[in-house]
Design a protein around this motif. Structure first.
Motif, PDB file in Angstrom:
ATOM      1  N   LYS A   1       1.119  -1.385 -16.502  1.00 26.42           N
ATOM      2  CA  LYS A   1       0.732   0.018 -16.614  1.00 26.42           C
ATOM      3  C   LYS A   1       1.494   0.989 -15.715  1.00 26.42           C
ATOM      4  O   LYS A   1       1.397   2.199 -15.906  1.00 26.42           O
ATOM      5  N   TYR A   2       2.265   0.500 -14.733  1.00 25.23           N
ATOM      6  CA  TYR A   2       2.680   1.409 -13.648  1.00 25.23           C
ATOM      7  C   TYR A   2       3.622   2.522 -14.084  1.00 25.23           C
ATOM      8  O   TYR A   2       3.750   3.535 -13.393  1.00 25.23           O
ATOM      9  N   LYS A   3       4.265   2.392 -15.226  1.00 22.25           N
ATOM     10  CA  LYS A   3       5.153   3.458 -15.694  1.00 22.25           C
ATOM     11  C   LYS A   3       4.461   4.459 -16.622  1.00 22.25           C
ATOM     12  O   LYS A   3       5.043   5.494 -16.950  1.00 22.25           O
ATOM     13  N   VAL A   4       3.247   4.153 -17.030  1.00 20.57           N
ATOM     14  CA  VAL A   4       2.548   5.009 -17.991  1.00 20.57           C
ATOM     15  C   VAL A   4       2.357   6.436 -17.473  1.00 20.57           C
ATOM     16  O   VAL A   4       2.544   7.400 -18.223  1.00 20.57           O
TER      17      VAL A   4
ATOM     18  N   TYR B   1       8.400   8.064  -6.438  1.00 21.88           N
ATOM     19  CA  TYR B   1       7.208   7.407  -5.901  1.00 21.88           C
ATOM     20  C   TYR B   1       6.485   6.732  -7.055  1.00 21.88           C
ATOM     21  O   TYR B   1       6.429   7.266  -8.163  1.00 21.88           O
ATOM     22  N   VAL B   2       5.932   5.570  -6.780  1.00 19.62           N
ATOM     23  CA  VAL B   2       5.134   4.906  -7.792  1.00 19.62           C
ATOM     24  C   VAL B   2       3.742   5.519  -7.788  1.00 19.62           C
ATOM     25  O   VAL B   2       3.200   5.869  -6.733  1.00 19.62           O
ATOM     26  N   ALA B   3       3.179   5.696  -8.970  1.00 19.48           N
ATOM     27  CA  ALA B   3       1.860   6.306  -9.087  1.00 19.48           C
ATOM     28  C   ALA B   3       0.773   5.308  -8.682  1.00 19.48           C
ATOM     29  O   ALA B   3       0.963   4.092  -8.726  1.00 19.48           O
ATOM     30  N   ASN B   4      -0.360   5.848  -8.264  1.00 18.35           N
ATOM     31  CA  ASN B   4      -1.530   5.019  -8.002  1.00 18.35           C
ATOM     32  C   ASN B   4      -2.285   4.810  -9.307  1.00 18.35           C
ATOM     33  O   ASN B   4      -2.797   5.762  -9.889  1.00 18.35           O
ATOM     34  N   ILE B   5      -2.326   3.564  -9.772  1.00 20.67           N
ATOM     35  CA  ILE B   5      -3.058   3.233 -10.987  1.00 20.67           C
ATOM     36  C   ILE B   5      -4.416   2.676 -10.573  1.00 20.67           C
ATOM     37  O   ILE B   5      -4.492   1.624  -9.941  1.00 20.67           O
ATOM     38  N   PHE B   6      -5.481   3.366 -10.911  1.00 21.87           N
ATOM     39  CA  PHE B   6      -6.823   2.919 -10.523  1.00 21.87           C
ATOM     40  C   PHE B   6      -7.056   1.472 -10.966  1.00 21.87           C
ATOM     41  O   PHE B   6      -6.754   1.124 -12.099  1.00 21.87           O
ATOM     42  N   PRO B   7      -7.528   0.613 -10.077  1.00 21.92           N
ATOM     43  CA  PRO B   7      -8.046   0.852  -8.727  1.00 21.92           C
ATOM     44  C   PRO B   7      -7.042   0.536  -7.617  1.00 21.92           C
ATOM     45  O   PRO B   7      -7.443   0.259  -6.491  1.00 21.92           O
ATOM     46  N   TYR B   8      -5.752   0.578  -7.915  1.00 22.06           N
ATOM     47  CA  TYR B   8      -4.739   0.139  -6.952  1.00 22.06           C
ATOM     48  C   TYR B   8      -4.184   1.326  -6.164  1.00 22.06           C
ATOM     49  O   TYR B   8      -4.128   2.452  -6.654  1.00 22.06           O
TER      50      TYR B   8
ATOM     51  N   TRP C   1       0.811  -1.223   0.000  1.00 22.84           N
ATOM     52  CA  TRP C   1       0.000   0.000   0.000  1.00 22.84           C
ATOM     53  C   TRP C   1       0.845   1.274   0.000  1.00 22.84           C
ATOM     54  O   TRP C   1       0.285   2.371  -0.102  1.00 22.84           O
ATOM     55  N   SER C   2       2.135   1.179   0.130  1.00 24.19           N
ATOM     56  CA  SER C   2       2.957   2.396   0.144  1.00 24.19           C
ATOM     57  C   SER C   2       3.407   2.753  -1.270  1.00 24.19           C
ATOM     58  O   SER C   2       3.312   1.948  -2.205  1.00 24.19           O
ATOM     59  N   ASN C   3       3.883   3.984  -1.448  1.00 21.76           N
ATOM     60  CA  ASN C   3       4.229   4.497  -2.771  1.00 21.76           C
ATOM     61  C   ASN C   3       5.715   4.789  -2.963  1.00 21.76           C
ATOM     62  O   ASN C   3       6.172   4.903  -4.104  1.00 21.76           O
ATOM     63  N   ALA C   4       6.459   4.949  -1.875  1.00 22.54           N
ATOM     64  CA  ALA C   4       7.878   5.293  -2.001  1.00 22.54           C
ATOM     65  C   ALA C   4       8.641   4.159  -2.672  1.00 22.54           C
ATOM     66  O   ALA C   4       8.501   2.990  -2.297  1.00 22.54           O
ATOM     67  N   LYS C   5       9.437   4.494  -3.673  1.00 21.83           N
ATOM     68  CA  LYS C   5      10.210   3.490  -4.411  1.00 21.83           C
ATOM     69  C   LYS C   5      11.521   3.243  -3.657  1.00 21.83           C
ATOM     70  O   LYS C   5      12.510   3.950  -3.841  1.00 21.83           O
ATOM     71  N   LEU C   6      11.496   2.252  -2.789  1.00 21.41           N
ATOM     72  CA  LEU C   6      12.659   1.876  -1.999  1.00 21.41           C
ATOM     73  C   LEU C   6      13.290   0.635  -2.602  1.00 21.41           C
ATOM     74  O   LEU C   6      12.585  -0.248  -3.103  1.00 21.41           O
ATOM     75  N   GLU C   7      14.621   0.555  -2.552  1.00 23.66           N
ATOM     76  CA  GLU C   7      15.268  -0.628  -3.106  1.00 23.66           C
ATOM     77  C   GLU C   7      16.645  -0.825  -2.494  1.00 23.66           C
ATOM     78  O   GLU C   7      17.282   0.122  -2.000  1.00 23.66           O
ATOM     79  N   ILE C   8      17.072  -2.079  -2.518  1.00 25.50           N
ATOM     80  CA  ILE C   8      18.431  -2.401  -2.088  1.00 25.50           C
ATOM     81  C   ILE C   8      19.399  -1.758  -3.056  1.00 25.50           C
ATOM     82  O   ILE C   8      19.336  -1.987  -4.266  1.00 25.50           O
TER      83      ILE C   8
ATOM     84  N   GLN D   1       5.619  12.978  -1.272  1.00 26.96           N
ATOM     85  CA  GLN D   1       5.066  13.968  -2.173  1.00 26.96           C
ATOM     86  C   GLN D   1       3.558  13.795  -2.309  1.00 26.96           C
ATOM     87  O   GLN D   1       3.028  12.695  -2.246  1.00 26.96           O
ATOM     88  N   SER D   2       2.872  14.909  -2.519  1.00 23.43           N
ATOM     89  CA  SER D   2       1.417  14.882  -2.545  1.00 23.43           C
ATOM     90  C   SER D   2       0.868  14.093  -3.721  1.00 23.43           C
ATOM     91  O   SER D   2      -0.257  13.607  -3.664  1.00 23.43           O
ATOM     92  N   HIS D   3       1.649  13.961  -4.829  1.00 22.36           N
ATOM     93  CA  HIS D   3       1.112  13.270  -5.992  1.00 22.36           C
ATOM     94  C   HIS D   3       0.849  11.794  -5.702  1.00 22.36           C
ATOM     95  O   HIS D   3       0.120  11.126  -6.434  1.00 22.36           O
ATOM     96  N   SER D   4       1.390  11.269  -4.597  1.00 20.43           N
ATOM     97  CA  SER D   4       1.130   9.886  -4.240  1.00 20.43           C
ATOM     98  C   SER D   4      -0.288   9.685  -3.730  1.00 20.43           C
ATOM     99  O   SER D   4      -0.723   8.551  -3.534  1.00 20.43           O
ATOM    100  N   ASP D   5      -1.016  10.789  -3.506  1.00 19.63           N
ATOM    101  CA  ASP D   5      -2.408  10.686  -3.085  1.00 19.63           C
ATOM    102  C   ASP D   5      -3.361  10.598  -4.281  1.00 19.63           C
ATOM    103  O   ASP D   5      -4.547  10.328  -4.106  1.00 19.63           O
ATOM    104  N   PHE D   6      -2.856  10.844  -5.490  1.00 16.23           N
ATOM    105  CA  PHE D   6      -3.706  10.900  -6.668  1.00 16.23           C
ATOM    106  C   PHE D   6      -3.885   9.526  -7.297  1.00 16.23           C
ATOM    107  O   PHE D   6      -3.035   8.657  -7.183  1.00 16.23           O
ATOM    108  N   TRP D   7      -5.001   9.346  -7.977  1.00 13.74           N
ATOM    109  CA  TRP D   7      -5.245   8.161  -8.782  1.00 13.74           C
ATOM    110  C   TRP D   7      -5.051   8.502 -10.259  1.00 13.74           C
ATOM    111  O   TRP D   7      -5.465   9.561 -10.711  1.00 13.74           O
ATOM    112  N   HIS D   8      -4.420   7.598 -10.982  1.00 11.79           N
ATOM    113  CA  HIS D   8      -4.235   7.761 -12.428  1.00 11.79           C
ATOM    114  C   HIS D   8      -5.090   6.698 -13.125  1.00 11.79           C
ATOM    115  O   HIS D   8      -5.078   5.533 -12.770  1.00 11.79           O
TER     116      HIS D   8
END
Length: 241
Positions: free
Chosen positions: A147-150, A35-42, A8-15, A231-238
């Protein structure tokens, strides 16, 4: 598995394989946190996202089935259990199957797995049972990664095997081959990746406990670590067609 990103989180964390001791970092691009975008309905990542330690997808080896080389990273794990993991946690998981994402013409394996201490772990042993107990999750996973990079202006991702998951036996074979690639990597005297460790005595990068402790302290120099607000854009749905 090592959990990099809680569900459920959006921050792109990685090793970070190119930093000493391979810490989990918040990825950046052009000086900005990613941050990864929210792709509706996710909402954010729809699994606990992590990696198998001591695995390596070798960019110098072309996979005979996908016909693409590895992506220079550990194998990714999509943990589908009932609990939300925390960043940095280590859990024993059961591999259920694997998807073969083709990302920028590289093979990027996605192992579907469940924590062995999950209430459903004893009932789910493969992708068929995963569909039985969590209907729609596999197809949602394919849709999400497609779709997540669109929203960032990039094209849809592609798949090997017509985006169909391979079974648990195939997943175990993928993991075993990636572990063999890691064993070759850790023995290399020189690499673009940071291979510092304290447990692989046959590795040229093996450090004593004292050496590792000194090197670790030098990374921070006693400074504080500050966390940037999401960032606030993580609250948006695409909405992606």
């Amino acid at each position: 598995m090592v959990c990099e990103i809680p569900r459920w989180s959006n921050a792109k964390l990685e090793i970070d394989t190119k930093s000493p001791f391979n810490p989990i970092k918040h990825d950046t691009k052009n000086g900005k946190l990613r941050y990864v975008a929210n792709i509706f309905p996710y909402k954010g990542y729809i699994w606990n996202y992590g990696a198998f330690p001591q695995t390596y997808e070798d960019p110098a080896e072309t996979d005979p089935d996908t016909r693409h080389a590895g992506d220079n990273d550990p194998i990714d794990v999509l943990e589908v259990g009932s609990k939300v993991c925390r960043e940095g946690e280590v859990h024993r998981v059961k591999a259920l199957g694997v998807l073969a994402l083709i990302d920028d013409k590289e093979t990027d394996w996605k192992v579907l797995a469940i924590r062995t201490d999950d209430p459903l772990a004893a009932k789910i042993n493969g992708v068929g049972e995963l569909e039985q107990f969590m209907p729609g999750l596999v197809s949602a996973t394919v849709d999400w990664f497609t779709k997540y990079k669109v929203p960032d202006g990039k094209p849809r991702n592609c798949w090997a095997f017509d985006a169909k998951p391979r079974d648990a036996d195939y997943a175990h074979d993928v993991i075993a081959r990636a572990h063999d690639s890691w064993k070759k990597l850790i023995r290399q005297p020189h690499s673009q990746l940071k291979l510092d460790n304290v447990s692989i005595e046959t590795s040229p990068s093996c450090l004593s406990s004292a050496e590792a402790n000194d090197a670790f302290k030098a990374l921070f120099g006693g400074g504080s670590i500050q966390q940037e607000q999401q960032q606030s854009h993580s609250d948006f749905w695409h909405y992606v067609r």
